[in-house]
Scaffold this motif. Sequence first.
Motif, PDB file in Angstrom:
ATOM      1  N   UNK A 140     -30.419 -48.108 -36.048  1.00  0.00           N
ATOM      2  CA  UNK A 140     -29.174 -48.883 -36.090  1.00  0.00           C
ATOM      3  C   UNK A 140     -28.003 -48.065 -35.557  1.00  0.00           C
ATOM      4  N   UNK A 141     -27.954 -46.794 -35.903  1.00  0.00           N
ATOM      5  CA  UNK A 141     -26.896 -45.932 -35.393  1.00  0.00           C
ATOM      6  C   UNK A 141     -27.092 -45.694 -33.900  1.00  0.00           C
ATOM      7  N   UNK A 142     -28.339 -45.555 -33.468  1.00  0.00           N
ATOM      8  CA  UNK A 142     -28.622 -45.371 -32.040  1.00  0.00           C
ATOM      9  C   UNK A 142     -28.130 -46.571 -31.232  1.00  0.00           C
ATOM     10  N   UNK A 143     -28.197 -47.762 -31.804  1.00  0.00           N
ATOM     11  CA  UNK A 143     -27.676 -48.942 -31.107  1.00  0.00           C
ATOM     12  C   UNK A 143     -26.178 -48.807 -30.834  1.00  0.00           C
ATOM     13  N   UNK A 144     -25.443 -48.226 -31.764  1.00  0.00           N
ATOM     14  CA  UNK A 144     -24.020 -47.987 -31.529  1.00  0.00           C
ATOM     15  C   UNK A 144     -23.820 -47.025 -30.366  1.00  0.00           C
ATOM     16  N   UNK A 145     -24.672 -45.998 -30.301  1.00  0.00           N
ATOM     17  CA  UNK A 145     -24.573 -45.028 -29.210  1.00  0.00           C
ATOM     18  C   UNK A 145     -24.842 -45.685 -27.869  1.00  0.00           C
ATOM     19  N   UNK A 146     -25.779 -46.614 -27.813  1.00  0.00           N
ATOM     20  CA  UNK A 146     -26.097 -47.306 -26.558  1.00  0.00           C
ATOM     21  C   UNK A 146     -24.855 -47.972 -25.983  1.00  0.00           C
ATOM     22  N   UNK A 147     -24.113 -48.656 -26.830  1.00  0.00           N
ATOM     23  CA  UNK A 147     -22.906 -49.355 -26.364  1.00  0.00           C
ATOM     24  C   UNK A 147     -21.848 -48.365 -25.873  1.00  0.00           C
ATOM     25  N   UNK A 148     -21.721 -47.240 -26.554  1.00  0.00           N
ATOM     26  CA  UNK A 148     -20.732 -46.237 -26.150  1.00  0.00           C
ATOM     27  C   UNK A 148     -21.145 -45.592 -24.835  1.00  0.00           C
ATOM     28  N   UNK A 149     -22.422 -45.265 -24.694  1.00  0.00           N
ATOM     29  CA  UNK A 149     -22.921 -44.692 -23.437  1.00  0.00           C
ATOM     30  C   UNK A 149     -22.633 -45.647 -22.283  1.00  0.00           C
ATOM     31  N   UNK A 150     -22.942 -46.911 -22.475  1.00  0.00           N
ATOM     32  CA  UNK A 150     -22.706 -47.913 -21.435  1.00  0.00           C
ATOM     33  C   UNK A 150     -21.236 -47.955 -21.041  1.00  0.00           C
ATOM     34  N   UNK A 151     -20.356 -47.965 -22.022  1.00  0.00           N
ATOM     35  CA  UNK A 151     -18.916 -48.031 -21.761  1.00  0.00           C
ATOM     36  C   UNK A 151     -18.421 -46.787 -21.024  1.00  0.00           C
ATOM     37  N   UNK A 152     -18.823 -45.616 -21.489  1.00  0.00           N
ATOM     38  CA  UNK A 152     -18.343 -44.375 -20.881  1.00  0.00           C
ATOM     39  C   UNK A 152     -18.905 -44.166 -19.476  1.00  0.00           C
ATOM     40  N   UNK A 153     -20.152 -44.553 -19.251  1.00  0.00           N
ATOM     41  CA  UNK A 153     -20.721 -44.447 -17.898  1.00  0.00           C
ATOM     42  C   UNK A 153     -20.025 -45.412 -16.942  1.00  0.00           C
ATOM     43  N   UNK A 154     -19.670 -46.579 -17.425  1.00  0.00           N
ATOM     44  CA  UNK A 154     -18.943 -47.529 -16.585  1.00  0.00           C
ATOM     45  C   UNK A 154     -17.566 -46.970 -16.233  1.00  0.00           C
ATOM     46  N   UNK A 155     -16.887 -46.388 -17.205  1.00  0.00           N
ATOM     47  CA  UNK A 155     -15.593 -45.760 -16.919  1.00  0.00           C
ATOM     48  C   UNK A 155     -15.750 -44.637 -15.896  1.00  0.00           C
ATOM     49  N   UNK A 156     -16.775 -43.810 -16.049  1.00  0.00           N
ATOM     50  CA  UNK A 156     -16.993 -42.694 -15.106  1.00  0.00           C
ATOM     51  C   UNK A 156     -17.194 -43.223 -13.694  1.00  0.00           C
ATOM     52  N   UNK A 157     -17.970 -44.265 -13.552  1.00  0.00           N
ATOM     53  CA  UNK A 157     -18.206 -44.869 -12.239  1.00  0.00           C
ATOM     54  C   UNK A 157     -16.894 -45.397 -11.649  1.00  0.00           C
ATOM     55  N   UNK A 158     -16.145 -46.132 -12.465  1.00  0.00           N
ATOM     56  CA  UNK A 158     -14.932 -46.760 -11.955  1.00  0.00           C
ATOM     57  C   UNK A 158     -13.856 -45.734 -11.608  1.00  0.00           C
ATOM     58  N   UNK A 159     -13.716 -44.693 -12.428  1.00  0.00           N
ATOM     59  CA  UNK A 159     -12.731 -43.662 -12.117  1.00  0.00           C
ATOM     60  C   UNK A 159     -13.157 -42.865 -10.898  1.00  0.00           C
ATOM     61  N   UNK A 160     -14.413 -42.453 -10.841  1.00  0.00           N
ATOM     62  CA  UNK A 160     -14.880 -41.614  -9.726  1.00  0.00           C
ATOM     63  C   UNK A 160     -14.783 -42.331  -8.392  1.00  0.00           C
ATOM     64  N   UNK A 161     -14.862 -43.648  -8.399  1.00  0.00           N
ATOM     65  CA  UNK A 161     -14.799 -44.415  -7.141  1.00  0.00           C
ATOM     66  C   UNK A 161     -13.460 -44.226  -6.429  1.00  0.00           C
ATOM     67  N   UNK A 162     -12.434 -43.860  -7.171  1.00  0.00           N
ATOM     68  CA  UNK A 162     -11.102 -43.649  -6.589  1.00  0.00           C
ATOM     69  C   UNK A 162     -11.119 -42.566  -5.512  1.00  0.00           C
ATOM     70  N   UNK A 163     -11.938 -41.541  -5.695  1.00  0.00           N
ATOM     71  CA  UNK A 163     -11.988 -40.422  -4.738  1.00  0.00           C
ATOM     72  C   UNK A 163     -13.128 -40.547  -3.718  1.00  0.00           C
ATOM     73  N   UNK A 164     -13.881 -41.614  -3.787  1.00  0.00           N
ATOM     74  CA  UNK A 164     -15.017 -41.772  -2.870  1.00  0.00           C
ATOM     75  C   UNK A 164     -14.599 -42.516  -1.603  1.00  0.00           C
ATOM     76  N   UNK A 165     -15.324 -42.236  -0.542  1.00  0.00           N
ATOM     77  CA  UNK A 165     -15.120 -42.972   0.715  1.00  0.00           C
ATOM     78  C   UNK A 165     -16.463 -43.523   1.157  1.00  0.00           C
ATOM     79  N   UNK A 166     -16.398 -44.617   1.875  1.00  0.00           N
ATOM     80  CA  UNK A 166     -17.633 -45.266   2.349  1.00  0.00           C
ATOM     81  C   UNK A 166     -18.035 -44.715   3.703  1.00  0.00           C
TER      82      UNK A 166
END
Length: 166
Positions: A140-166
């Motif tokens: 049950x506690x691991x389920x909470x971690x899953x949601x946090x991991x998902x949120x933080x990885x999404x933030x990392x992707x969205x922030x890092x995209x600012x410095x990326x070029x295609x």
Amino acid sequence: MASSPGGSRRPESGITGFTASPQFTQSLQQIVVDLVELHLQGKQAHWNVVGHNFRDLHLQLDQIVDDARESADTIAERMRALATCPDGRSDTVSATTTLPGFPEGEVSVTNVVDLVTTRLRATVDTLRTHHDRIDNEDPSTADLLHAIIDSMEKHAWMVSAENQTA
């Protein structure tokens, strides 16, 4: 005649709550500390970011800060529900966080993007490092971690995209 669901009544003396192991408690404590530190560093970045696209990143940092704070609260309250005490005091956070330090003063948008992406990834690494131990002891506690991991990885992707070029 079909039997009714359930069974015989249990005596009150036989009902106990979940008892977390010391390793489980320490894992959750480390997660709380790193989430609190992410919240604090995100605010530092939010206040001191300068440069092109300042406003967009400034607002995005508020979302990250809010998610980190809410996630720390979720895990700390889970610890209390499991009869253990989180420690979010500033001395504890600064002494035990695994996140790298954040520079003082004004920081350019480009540098903040890299710094915040690294801290988001470091926080996810803490979550993933402790996930299996937590899952083995309390899914049950691991389920909470899953949601946090998902949120933080999404933030990392969205922030890092600012410095990326295609």
